[in-house]
Scaffold this motif. Sequence first.
Motif, PDB file in Angstrom:
ATOM      1  N   VAL A 113       0.865  -1.104   0.051  1.00 30.49           N
ATOM      2  CA  VAL A 113       0.067   0.110  -0.163  1.00 30.49           C
ATOM      3  C   VAL A 113       0.919   1.315   0.011  1.00 30.49           C
ATOM      4  O   VAL A 113       1.934   1.278   0.815  1.00 30.49           O
ATOM      5  CB  VAL A 113      -1.058   0.130   1.329  1.00 30.49           C
ATOM      6  CG1 VAL A 113      -1.930   1.246   1.312  1.00 30.49           C
ATOM      7  CG2 VAL A 113      -1.999  -1.258   1.207  1.00 30.49           C
ATOM      8  N   VAL A 159      -1.719   1.980  -5.125  1.00 33.80           N
ATOM      9  CA  VAL A 159      -2.757   1.687  -4.105  1.00 33.80           C
ATOM     10  C   VAL A 159      -2.453   2.416  -3.076  1.00 33.80           C
ATOM     11  O   VAL A 159      -1.567   2.678  -2.333  1.00 33.80           O
ATOM     12  CB  VAL A 159      -2.418   0.259  -3.623  1.00 33.80           C
ATOM     13  CG1 VAL A 159      -3.403  -0.348  -2.601  1.00 33.80           C
ATOM     14  CG2 VAL A 159      -2.776  -0.874  -4.894  1.00 33.80           C
ATOM     15  N   LYS A 178      -4.862   3.291  -0.350  1.00 34.88           N
ATOM     16  CA  LYS A 178      -5.466   2.889   1.045  1.00 34.88           C
ATOM     17  C   LYS A 178      -6.372   1.833   0.748  1.00 34.88           C
ATOM     18  O   LYS A 178      -6.845   1.245  -0.361  1.00 34.88           O
ATOM     19  CB  LYS A 178      -6.380   3.882   1.425  1.00 34.88           C
ATOM     20  CG  LYS A 178      -6.963   3.877   2.860  1.00 34.88           C
ATOM     21  CD  LYS A 178      -8.210   4.899   3.241  1.00 34.88           C
ATOM     22  CE  LYS A 178      -7.982   6.161   2.925  1.00 34.88           C
ATOM     23  NZ  LYS A 178      -8.965   7.056   3.339  1.00 34.88           N
ATOM     24  N   VAL A 179      -6.392   0.788   1.795  1.00 34.73           N
ATOM     25  CA  VAL A 179      -7.094  -0.462   1.705  1.00 34.73           C
ATOM     26  C   VAL A 179      -8.068  -0.278   2.955  1.00 34.73           C
ATOM     27  O   VAL A 179      -7.615   0.019   4.231  1.00 34.73           O
ATOM     28  CB  VAL A 179      -6.389  -1.592   2.007  1.00 34.73           C
ATOM     29  CG1 VAL A 179      -7.212  -2.743   1.913  1.00 34.73           C
ATOM     30  CG2 VAL A 179      -5.385  -1.727   0.879  1.00 34.73           C
ATOM     31  N   VAL A 198     -10.499  -0.658  -2.014  1.00 38.10           N
ATOM     32  CA  VAL A 198      -9.147  -0.436  -2.212  1.00 38.10           C
ATOM     33  C   VAL A 198      -9.262   0.998  -3.076  1.00 38.10           C
ATOM     34  O   VAL A 198      -9.933   1.106  -4.024  1.00 38.10           O
ATOM     35  CB  VAL A 198      -8.532  -1.321  -3.199  1.00 38.10           C
ATOM     36  CG1 VAL A 198      -6.987  -1.017  -3.459  1.00 38.10           C
ATOM     37  CG2 VAL A 198      -8.430  -2.703  -2.450  1.00 38.10           C
ATOM     38  N   LEU A 201      -9.392  -8.584  -6.001  1.00 39.79           N
ATOM     39  CA  LEU A 201      -8.690  -8.795  -4.456  1.00 39.79           C
ATOM     40  C   LEU A 201      -8.843 -10.120  -3.923  1.00 39.79           C
ATOM     41  O   LEU A 201      -9.502 -10.995  -4.290  1.00 39.79           O
ATOM     42  CB  LEU A 201      -9.906  -7.971  -3.273  1.00 39.79           C
ATOM     43  CG  LEU A 201      -9.551  -7.488  -2.042  1.00 39.79           C
ATOM     44  CD1 LEU A 201      -8.160  -6.628  -2.255  1.00 39.79           C
ATOM     45  CD2 LEU A 201     -10.540  -6.943  -1.523  1.00 39.79           C
ATOM     46  N   TYR A 245     -12.338   4.651  -5.320  1.00 41.47           N
ATOM     47  CA  TYR A 245     -12.445   3.429  -4.480  1.00 41.47           C
ATOM     48  C   TYR A 245     -12.776   2.186  -5.548  1.00 41.47           C
ATOM     49  O   TYR A 245     -13.796   2.494  -6.262  1.00 41.47           O
ATOM     50  CB  TYR A 245     -13.240   3.431  -3.384  1.00 41.47           C
ATOM     51  CG  TYR A 245     -12.663   3.955  -2.015  1.00 41.47           C
ATOM     52  CD1 TYR A 245     -11.911   3.452  -1.437  1.00 41.47           C
ATOM     53  CD2 TYR A 245     -12.874   5.436  -2.081  1.00 41.47           C
ATOM     54  CE1 TYR A 245     -11.177   4.203  -0.284  1.00 41.47           C
ATOM     55  CE2 TYR A 245     -12.409   6.218  -0.850  1.00 41.47           C
ATOM     56  CZ  TYR A 245     -11.642   5.511  -0.028  1.00 41.47           C
ATOM     57  OH  TYR A 245     -11.185   6.046   0.939  1.00 41.47           O
ATOM     58  N   PHE A 289      -3.699  -7.363  -3.921  1.00 42.88           N
ATOM     59  CA  PHE A 289      -4.721  -6.770  -4.864  1.00 42.88           C
ATOM     60  C   PHE A 289      -4.037  -6.850  -6.207  1.00 42.88           C
ATOM     61  O   PHE A 289      -2.785  -6.715  -6.036  1.00 42.88           O
ATOM     62  CB  PHE A 289      -4.895  -5.339  -4.352  1.00 42.88           C
ATOM     63  CG  PHE A 289      -5.679  -4.451  -5.458  1.00 42.88           C
ATOM     64  CD1 PHE A 289      -6.845  -4.520  -5.655  1.00 42.88           C
ATOM     65  CD2 PHE A 289      -4.813  -3.617  -6.147  1.00 42.88           C
ATOM     66  CE1 PHE A 289      -7.529  -3.580  -6.768  1.00 42.88           C
ATOM     67  CE2 PHE A 289      -5.552  -2.741  -7.345  1.00 42.88           C
ATOM     68  CZ  PHE A 289      -6.841  -2.833  -7.281  1.00 42.88           C
ATOM     69  N   LEU A 346      -1.029  -6.786   0.749  1.00 36.44           N
ATOM     70  CA  LEU A 346      -1.757  -5.778   1.599  1.00 36.44           C
ATOM     71  C   LEU A 346      -1.629  -5.964   3.087  1.00 36.44           C
ATOM     72  O   LEU A 346      -2.339  -5.512   3.969  1.00 36.44           O
ATOM     73  CB  LEU A 346      -3.597  -6.115   1.469  1.00 36.44           C
ATOM     74  CG  LEU A 346      -3.776  -5.934  -0.149  1.00 36.44           C
ATOM     75  CD1 LEU A 346      -5.421  -6.126  -0.372  1.00 36.44           C
ATOM     76  CD2 LEU A 346      -3.424  -4.337  -0.581  1.00 36.44           C
TER      77      LEU A 346
END
Length: 185
Positions: free
Chosen positions: A51, A70, A72-73, A95, A117, A153, A167, A184
């Motif tokens: 991330v 990426v 944020k998760v 994500v 995912l 997102y 991801f 992740l």
Amino acid sequence: MKKSLLVLPALLSFALTACAGTDVTSKSDNNPAASKGDGKPAKAQGARATVGDTITLAGNESGLKLEVTVVKVVPSARPKDEFSTPEPGKRFAAVQIRLKNVGSVTYDDSPGNGAQLIDTEDQQYDEDLNDISLGTSIGTSVKLAPGSSRKGYLVFSVLKKARLSKFQFSLDSGFGPQTGEWLLK
């Protein structure tokens, strides 16, 4: 007999094209030799993308190239409204990605079609096309001129007990020649 001889090269060409495959990369574009100035230590050479990291992916069309980050998760995301709810036994996970067109042609695609995912049990989830309360979805249609960027997102409906692991993202609705993979954990 002549027709079958004409069809054979076409079938052979199709079979070879279908077997070409996709290159999966988890190598981050981020410079491993220097810190980003954010107080975090630099990544080791060959470290897998996580991330916050960016991977540059090429598309099938010559000149199609995107930097994919990426951002944020969110392992458990609330739906935007009471009508967008996951099925029983599932939850929404999201994500947030940033796409930047660093190529020479316009990117015109549905990013959600090329996103997966994966959980720690190696189960794969496709994008769900729902909105969450955190922000705007990016999954349905994006057009980016060279130099432009977009952030949003991708929402997935996953099993409640699932622990998110990876991801993956590809251009060209998942049929691009390269797939980026981020850890992740």
